[in-house]
Design a protein around this motif. Structure first.
Motif, PDB file in Angstrom:
ATOM      1  N   ARG A 115      -5.357 -32.391 -37.704  1.00 34.23           N
ATOM      2  CA  ARG A 115      -6.604 -32.740 -38.390  1.00 34.23           C
ATOM      3  C   ARG A 115      -6.380 -33.012 -39.878  1.00 34.23           C
ATOM      4  NH1 ARG A 115     -11.506 -28.955 -37.018  1.00 34.23           N
ATOM      5  NH2 ARG A 115     -12.558 -30.762 -37.916  1.00 34.23           N
ATOM      6  N   VAL A 116      -5.352 -33.819 -40.171  1.00 35.10           N
ATOM      7  CA  VAL A 116      -5.122 -34.191 -41.570  1.00 35.10           C
ATOM      8  C   VAL A 116      -6.335 -34.969 -42.078  1.00 35.10           C
ATOM      9  CG1 VAL A 116      -2.614 -34.209 -41.394  1.00 35.10           C
ATOM     10  CG2 VAL A 116      -3.884 -36.292 -40.870  1.00 35.10           C
ATOM     11  N   ASP A 117      -6.626 -34.816 -43.350  1.00 33.15           N
ATOM     12  CA  ASP A 117      -7.774 -35.503 -43.943  1.00 33.15           C
ATOM     13  C   ASP A 117      -7.488 -36.978 -44.194  1.00 33.15           C
ATOM     14  OD1 ASP A 117      -9.145 -33.115 -43.923  1.00 33.15           O
ATOM     15  OD2 ASP A 117      -8.591 -32.602 -45.982  1.00 33.15           O
ATOM     16  N   GLY A 118      -6.210 -37.355 -44.314  1.00 34.08           N
ATOM     17  CA  GLY A 118      -5.859 -38.743 -44.562  1.00 34.08           C
ATOM     18  C   GLY A 118      -4.394 -38.983 -44.267  1.00 34.08           C
ATOM     19  N   LEU A 119      -4.044 -40.267 -44.099  1.00 35.32           N
ATOM     20  CA  LEU A 119      -2.672 -40.656 -43.785  1.00 35.32           C
ATOM     21  C   LEU A 119      -2.137 -41.613 -44.849  1.00 35.32           C
ATOM     22  CD1 LEU A 119      -2.788 -41.436 -39.949  1.00 35.32           C
ATOM     23  CD2 LEU A 119      -1.457 -39.630 -41.044  1.00 35.32           C
ATOM     24  N   MET A 120      -0.848 -41.451 -45.188  1.00 33.54           N
ATOM     25  CA  MET A 120      -0.143 -42.394 -46.051  1.00 33.54           C
ATOM     26  C   MET A 120       1.046 -42.938 -45.279  1.00 33.54           C
ATOM     27  SD  MET A 120      -0.302 -40.177 -49.586  1.00 33.54           S
ATOM     28  CE  MET A 120      -0.119 -38.639 -48.672  1.00 33.54           C
ATOM     29  N   LEU A 121       1.167 -44.261 -45.239  1.00 35.31           N
ATOM     30  CA  LEU A 121       2.237 -44.905 -44.475  1.00 35.31           C
ATOM     31  C   LEU A 121       3.231 -45.547 -45.421  1.00 35.31           C
ATOM     32  CD1 LEU A 121       0.184 -46.735 -41.691  1.00 35.31           C
ATOM     33  CD2 LEU A 121       1.072 -44.405 -41.667  1.00 35.31           C
ATOM     34  N   MET A 122       4.504 -45.204 -45.226  1.00 36.11           N
ATOM     35  CA  MET A 122       5.565 -45.842 -45.989  1.00 36.11           C
ATOM     36  C   MET A 122       6.719 -46.125 -45.028  1.00 36.11           C
ATOM     37  SD  MET A 122       7.204 -44.691 -49.600  1.00 36.11           S
ATOM     38  CE  MET A 122       7.968 -45.928 -50.659  1.00 36.11           C
ATOM     39  N   CYS A 123       6.412 -46.926 -44.021  1.00 38.56           N
ATOM     40  CA  CYS A 123       7.402 -47.269 -43.010  1.00 38.56           C
ATOM     41  C   CYS A 123       7.417 -48.777 -42.835  1.00 38.56           C
ATOM     42  CB  CYS A 123       7.111 -46.575 -41.690  1.00 38.56           C
ATOM     43  SG  CYS A 123       5.377 -46.509 -41.255  1.00 38.56           S
ATOM     44  N   THR A 124       8.510 -49.299 -42.309  1.00 33.10           N
ATOM     45  CA  THR A 124       8.715 -50.741 -42.328  1.00 33.10           C
ATOM     46  C   THR A 124       7.604 -51.495 -41.625  1.00 33.10           C
ATOM     47  OG1 THR A 124      10.056 -50.654 -40.336  1.00 33.10           O
ATOM     48  CG2 THR A 124      11.208 -50.504 -42.430  1.00 33.10           C
ATOM     49  N   THR A 125       7.394 -52.709 -42.060  1.00 35.77           N
ATOM     50  CA  THR A 125       6.282 -53.531 -41.616  1.00 35.77           C
ATOM     51  C   THR A 125       6.189 -53.635 -40.101  1.00 35.77           C
ATOM     52  OG1 THR A 125       6.453 -54.836 -43.629  1.00 35.77           O
ATOM     53  CG2 THR A 125       5.267 -55.825 -41.806  1.00 35.77           C
ATOM     54  N   LEU A 126       7.257 -54.045 -39.449  1.00 32.14           N
ATOM     55  CA  LEU A 126       7.209 -54.249 -37.999  1.00 32.14           C
ATOM     56  C   LEU A 126       6.978 -52.937 -37.272  1.00 32.14           C
ATOM     57  CD1 LEU A 126      10.115 -56.831 -37.534  1.00 32.14           C
ATOM     58  CD2 LEU A 126       7.654 -57.262 -37.538  1.00 32.14           C
ATOM     59  N   GLU A 127       7.637 -51.895 -37.733  1.00 31.44           N
ATOM     60  CA  GLU A 127       7.522 -50.587 -37.106  1.00 31.44           C
ATOM     61  C   GLU A 127       6.072 -50.110 -37.099  1.00 31.44           C
ATOM     62  OE1 GLU A 127       8.989 -46.116 -38.313  1.00 31.44           O
ATOM     63  OE2 GLU A 127      10.149 -47.835 -39.002  1.00 31.44           O
ATOM     64  N   CYS A 128       5.403 -50.206 -38.241  1.00 30.09           N
ATOM     65  CA  CYS A 128       4.017 -49.743 -38.340  1.00 30.09           C
ATOM     66  C   CYS A 128       3.062 -50.642 -37.560  1.00 30.09           C
ATOM     67  CB  CYS A 128       3.589 -49.689 -39.810  1.00 30.09           C
ATOM     68  SG  CYS A 128       4.280 -48.295 -40.714  1.00 30.09           S
ATOM     69  N   LYS A 129       3.245 -51.936 -37.687  1.00 28.85           N
ATOM     70  CA  LYS A 129       2.313 -52.859 -37.028  1.00 28.85           C
ATOM     71  C   LYS A 129       2.350 -52.716 -35.516  1.00 28.85           C
ATOM     72  CE  LYS A 129       1.393 -56.683 -40.183  1.00 28.85           C
ATOM     73  NZ  LYS A 129       1.590 -58.110 -40.462  1.00 28.85           N
ATOM     74  N   GLN A 130       3.507 -52.418 -34.958  1.00 27.39           N
ATOM     75  CA  GLN A 130       3.634 -52.294 -33.521  1.00 27.39           C
ATOM     76  C   GLN A 130       2.918 -51.057 -32.998  1.00 27.39           C
ATOM     77  OE1 GLN A 130       7.858 -52.316 -33.010  1.00 27.39           O
ATOM     78  NE2 GLN A 130       8.048 -54.541 -33.109  1.00 27.39           N
ATOM     79  N   VAL A 131       2.812 -50.023 -33.828  1.00 27.50           N
ATOM     80  CA  VAL A 131       2.310 -48.733 -33.353  1.00 27.50           C
ATOM     81  C   VAL A 131       0.895 -48.439 -33.814  1.00 27.50           C
ATOM     82  CG1 VAL A 131       2.724 -46.245 -33.379  1.00 27.50           C
ATOM     83  CG2 VAL A 131       4.655 -47.822 -33.243  1.00 27.50           C
ATOM     84  N   MET A 132       0.586 -48.754 -35.071  1.00 24.69           N
ATOM     85  CA  MET A 132      -0.695 -48.350 -35.648  1.00 24.69           C
ATOM     86  C   MET A 132      -1.812 -49.312 -35.245  1.00 24.69           C
ATOM     87  SD  MET A 132      -0.662 -45.555 -37.384  1.00 24.69           S
ATOM     88  CE  MET A 132      -2.145 -45.726 -38.348  1.00 24.69           C
ATOM     89  N   ASP A 133      -2.846 -48.756 -34.629  1.00 22.09           N
ATOM     90  CA  ASP A 133      -4.087 -49.497 -34.401  1.00 22.09           C
ATOM     91  C   ASP A 133      -5.095 -48.924 -35.386  1.00 22.09           C
ATOM     92  OD1 ASP A 133      -6.355 -50.739 -33.595  1.00 22.09           O
ATOM     93  OD2 ASP A 133      -6.356 -49.990 -31.545  1.00 22.09           O
ATOM     94  N   PHE A 134      -5.185 -49.547 -36.565  1.00 23.52           N
ATOM     95  CA  PHE A 134      -5.934 -48.971 -37.668  1.00 23.52           C
ATOM     96  C   PHE A 134      -7.417 -48.807 -37.344  1.00 23.52           C
ATOM     97  CE2 PHE A 134      -2.089 -50.632 -39.460  1.00 23.52           C
ATOM     98  CZ  PHE A 134      -1.744 -49.712 -40.421  1.00 23.52           C
ATOM     99  N   GLU A 135      -7.922 -49.639 -36.448  1.00 15.94           N
ATOM    100  CA  GLU A 135      -9.344 -49.569 -36.116  1.00 15.94           C
ATOM    101  C   GLU A 135      -9.674 -48.298 -35.343  1.00 15.94           C
ATOM    102  OE1 GLU A 135     -11.299 -51.814 -37.243  1.00 15.94           O
ATOM    103  OE2 GLU A 135     -10.037 -53.558 -37.675  1.00 15.94           O
ATOM    104  N   ARG A 136      -8.653 -47.652 -34.772  1.00 12.33           N
ATOM    105  CA  ARG A 136      -8.894 -46.464 -33.941  1.00 12.33           C
ATOM    106  C   ARG A 136      -9.179 -45.215 -34.769  1.00 12.33           C
ATOM    107  NH1 ARG A 136      -3.922 -45.416 -30.484  1.00 12.33           N
ATOM    108  NH2 ARG A 136      -5.167 -43.565 -29.963  1.00 12.33           N
ATOM    109  N   TYR A 137      -8.922 -45.273 -36.072  1.00 11.72           N
ATOM    110  CA  TYR A 137      -9.041 -44.071 -36.893  1.00 11.72           C
ATOM    111  C   TYR A 137     -10.075 -44.271 -37.998  1.00 11.72           C
ATOM    112  CZ  TYR A 137      -4.525 -43.767 -34.582  1.00 11.72           C
ATOM    113  OH  TYR A 137      -3.519 -43.800 -33.631  1.00 11.72           O
ATOM    114  N   PRO A 138     -11.333 -44.539 -37.662  1.00 11.69           N
ATOM    115  CA  PRO A 138     -12.330 -44.842 -38.689  1.00 11.69           C
ATOM    116  C   PRO A 138     -12.655 -43.659 -39.590  1.00 11.69           C
ATOM    117  CG  PRO A 138     -13.378 -44.578 -36.553  1.00 11.69           C
ATOM    118  CD  PRO A 138     -11.908 -44.571 -36.299  1.00 11.69           C
TER     119      PRO A 138
END
Length: 334
Positions: A115-138
């Motif tokens: 239950r983190v209050d927020g996320l910070m991403l510092m991982c390579t472009t392709l790696e994050c785009k393949q995994v993160m569905d940003f719309e799922r975490y409103p």
């Protein structure tokens, strides 16, 4: 472990009064507050972080995903994030992705379960785009830092890599160099591409030709810089100066040059990028483009906390400007 009931009994007050003193939710006279705090100290009372987070719907914890790398750049940014979290009264959970998609998915699940209050991403472009569905975490603000994917639905804290590429190349030109090559990072990553485009723009503006034999794409690691320099030195001609797109590759390039008895900067000048802490201790000390790594981490934390206060605000892009650090790895020809 002592409870509020234990404190109430020892201080001779109600449990609700203890709660108000501990949580500072209502005025309590100084005399009663002193009795409660003294009892809490004597009983070694520690407030339940879990209970408080459930009550406030906040855990005071932020999560960070970072690409594992030997590059000290990442550690210097994480230092800024961690210190800023501490100053703001937040804890940090750091997860290394190891460049592995499955591990990244597991890390995201873990952080959300915590239950983190927020996320910070510092991982390579392709790696994050393949995994993160940003719309799922409103309900969980996501801030993308430098080395993260370019997405429209999150705040972004980025180094102005294009301007840094221009600045590095222009410095070589100002020092009298006309035969300038470039060792790039992986051009699928926006930092590498932007820095290379800055190199191209500076060369074009100066009316200087770009020799394709002197442009080598590499990996952003020491080994990549070493291999790239070996490739350049195998060519029929060589440049008088190189813009190397990060300091780790510059270190490898300098090492490869030494193996061929090529002196830096007497035979080839080199300018790097990042200004990692060890750049000043290379031989020779490396002229480089400084990235404000601590400010990058601090800005990311501030962006997450600002987003928690205004979840409906439009995504923002914050660019941190690079600066030139002159040392001894570039020879002045003019």
């Amino acid at each position: 472990m002592a409870t509020m009931k234990d404190i109430a009994k020892q201080a001779g007050v109600s449990t609700s009064t203890v709660s108000h003193v501990i949580n500072q939710t209502r005025y309590v006279s100084d005399d009663i507050a002193k009795r409660v705090n003294l009892a809490a100290k004597q009983l070694n009372y520690a407030p339940s972080a879990l209970a408080r987070s459930l009550k406030m719907n906040r855990t005071k914890t932020l999560g960070m995903l970072v690409t594992t790398s030997t590059n000290p750049f990442f550690g210097e940014v994480v230092k800024g994030v961690e210190r800023s979290c501490y100053q703001q009264g937040y804890n940090l959970i750091l997860c290394n992705t190891e460049g592995d998609e499955e591990r990244m998915r597991a890390s995201i699940d873990t952080l959300l379960q915590k239950r983190v209050d927020g996320l910070m991403l510092m991982c390579t472009t392709l790696e994050c785009k393949q995994v993160m569905d940003f719309e799922r975490y409103p309900d969980v603000p996501v801030v993308v830092m430098d080395w993260g994917p370019i997405v429209e639905v999150s705040d972004k804290i980025l180094d102005n890599s294009y301007q840094g590429g221009v600045m590095a190349t222009q410095y070589l030109i100002d020092c009298g160099h006309k035969h300038i090559g470039c060792i790039t990072g992986p051009l699928s990553q926006h930092q590498a591409l932007n820095r290379f485009q800055g190199y191209q723009a500076a060369m074009q503006q100066a009316g200087l030709p770009i020799n394709d034999d002197w442009v080598v794409e590499s990996t952003f690691e020491c080994e990549g810089g070493h291999e790239a320099m070996q490739t350049l030195l195998s060519r029929a001609t060589r440049p008088t100066a190189l813009f190397v797109s990060n300091d780790m590759m510059a270190m490898g390039a300098i090492n490869a040059a030494a193996e061929h008895r090529i002196a830096i900067p007497h035979d080839i000048s080199i300018i790097g990028y990042d200004d990692i802490s060890i750049a000043q201790f290379m031989t020779p000390p490396l002229t480089t483009i400084h990235q404000p790594k601590y400010r990058l981490g601090k800005a990311a934390v501030e962006a997450v906390l600002a987003r928690l206060k205004a979840m409906d605000a439009a995504p923002q892009l914050i660019k941190l400007e690079p600066t030139l650090i002159e040392r001894c790895s570039v020879k002045i020809l003019a």
